[in-house]
Every structure is written in structure tokens, then in C-alpha cells.
Design a protein around this motif. Structure first.
Motif, short mmCIF file in Angstrom:
data_model
loop_
_atom_site.label_atom_id
_atom_site.label_comp_id
_atom_site.label_asym_id
_atom_site.label_seq_id
_atom_site.Cartn_x
_atom_site.Cartn_y
_atom_site.Cartn_z
N LYS A 174 0.83 -1.20 0.00
CA LYS A 174 0.00 0.00 0.00
C LYS A 174 0.87 1.26 0.00
O LYS A 174 0.60 2.21 -0.73
CB LYS A 174 -0.93 -0.02 1.22
CG LYS A 174 -2.01 1.00 1.20
CD LYS A 174 -2.96 0.80 2.37
CE LYS A 174 -4.02 1.87 2.36
NZ LYS A 174 -4.92 1.76 3.48
N HIS A 205 -3.83 5.34 -6.32
CA HIS A 205 -4.81 5.37 -5.23
C HIS A 205 -5.24 3.93 -4.94
O HIS A 205 -5.60 3.19 -5.85
CB HIS A 205 -6.02 6.21 -5.63
CG HIS A 205 -7.14 6.13 -4.66
ND1 HIS A 205 -7.10 6.76 -3.44
CD2 HIS A 205 -8.31 5.45 -4.71
CE1 HIS A 205 -8.21 6.49 -2.78
NE2 HIS A 205 -8.98 5.70 -3.54
N CYS A 206 -5.18 3.53 -3.67
CA CYS A 206 -5.59 2.17 -3.32
C CYS A 206 -6.56 2.19 -2.15
O CYS A 206 -6.63 3.15 -1.38
CB CYS A 206 -4.40 1.28 -3.03
SG CYS A 206 -3.28 1.90 -1.80
N HIS A 207 -7.31 1.11 -2.06
CA HIS A 207 -8.38 0.99 -1.07
C HIS A 207 -8.35 -0.44 -0.54
O HIS A 207 -8.09 -1.38 -1.30
CB HIS A 207 -9.71 1.29 -1.76
CG HIS A 207 -10.89 1.13 -0.88
ND1 HIS A 207 -11.20 2.00 0.13
CD2 HIS A 207 -11.86 0.17 -0.85
CE1 HIS A 207 -12.30 1.60 0.74
NE2 HIS A 207 -12.71 0.49 0.17
N THR A 208 -8.59 -0.60 0.75
CA THR A 208 -8.64 -1.95 1.32
C THR A 208 -10.07 -2.30 1.69
O THR A 208 -10.84 -1.45 2.13
CB THR A 208 -7.74 -2.07 2.57
OG1 THR A 208 -8.13 -1.10 3.52
CG2 THR A 208 -6.28 -1.89 2.21
#
Length: 128
Positions: A20, A29-32
Motif C-alpha cells: 500500500k 490510489h488504493c483501497h482496502t
């Protein structure tokens, strides 16, 4: 809202922190997903499929390239580990099972072993 795609899954949230951070450094842009649920109770991880790391659809290719460079896609990119290949080679010869997937073969063989050996344990221990 932009479409998000899952690029990797992990059993524990701590495993994805490095990736991440790298994604954010690269401008991805990352999302969990399910991170808080797994942090609340680690035993849920297997039941819900682990913590999912998602990126925008347009960033998927770059994210997969970074994951491959870091060595995280070895098991997810279709590279079959040697023990799975050996398992497939042995169980391919079993009639009717050879056409099934490896996961289904494992479940069927384990079920047969349980059905055969549990009664033997009961008899040997005098529980019957």
C-alpha cells in the motif's frame, strides 16, 4: 465513482502495508476491503477471503506490474507451485477424480479418509 478492482488479497492487514505504501508512492490510489473486520478478529480472514487490496481500473496494469516486481504475484499469476503439480500428477490417475479441479480433489479425498478412519478410531478406543 470510479470502478475499483482487487489486485491482491492477504490473510492479515499488516501484510499489505508495504504494498500500500509503495502504491501511494507511485501515485496509485488504493483501497482496502475487510481490513477492519479482520483486525477485529483474525479468525474471520479465511472465512471472508482475506483483506482485499483494490485499485482504480485504470491503475490496475501498473499495480500488477509493481506487485510482480515485488514478488507478490507468484501464486496469483497462474504460477503453480511444485507441490500442487505433484498432487495433480498423482491424483490425475484416480478414475473420475482426474477431471476435477485440485481443490475439489482434496475435499473429496479428505472426506473419504474421514469416513473410513473415524469409525476405526471409535472401535479401537472402545467408544462403540
Amino acid at each position: 465513482m470510479k470502478k475499483l478492482v482487487t489486485v491482491a488479497t492477504f490473510n492479515f492487514p499488516a501484510e499489505l502495508l508495504v504494498i500500500k505504501s509503495r502504491f501511494e508512492a507511485e501515485g496509485i490510489h488504493c483501497h482496502t476491503v475487510d481490513e477492519n473486520l479482520v483486525q477485529a478478529n483474525n479468525m474471520y480472514s479465511v472465512a471472508i477471503g482475506g483483506v482485499k487490496l483494490q485499485v482504480r481500473l485504470e491503475d490496475e496494469r501498473r499495480a500488477l506490474k509493481i506487485l510482480a516486481e515485488m514478488g507478490y504475484l507468484e501464486h496469483q499469476a497462474g504460477v503453480v507451485p511444485p507441490y500442487v503439480r505433484r498432487w495433480d500428477a498423482y491424483t490425475d490417475k484416480i478414475p473420475y477424480l482426474g477431471a476435477l479441479s485440485s481443490d475439489l480433489r482434496i475435499m473429496i479425498i479428505l472426506a473419504v479418509l474421514v469416513v473410513l478412519f473415524v469409525p476405526i478410531l471409535f472401535v479401537m478406543n472402545g467408544w462403540l
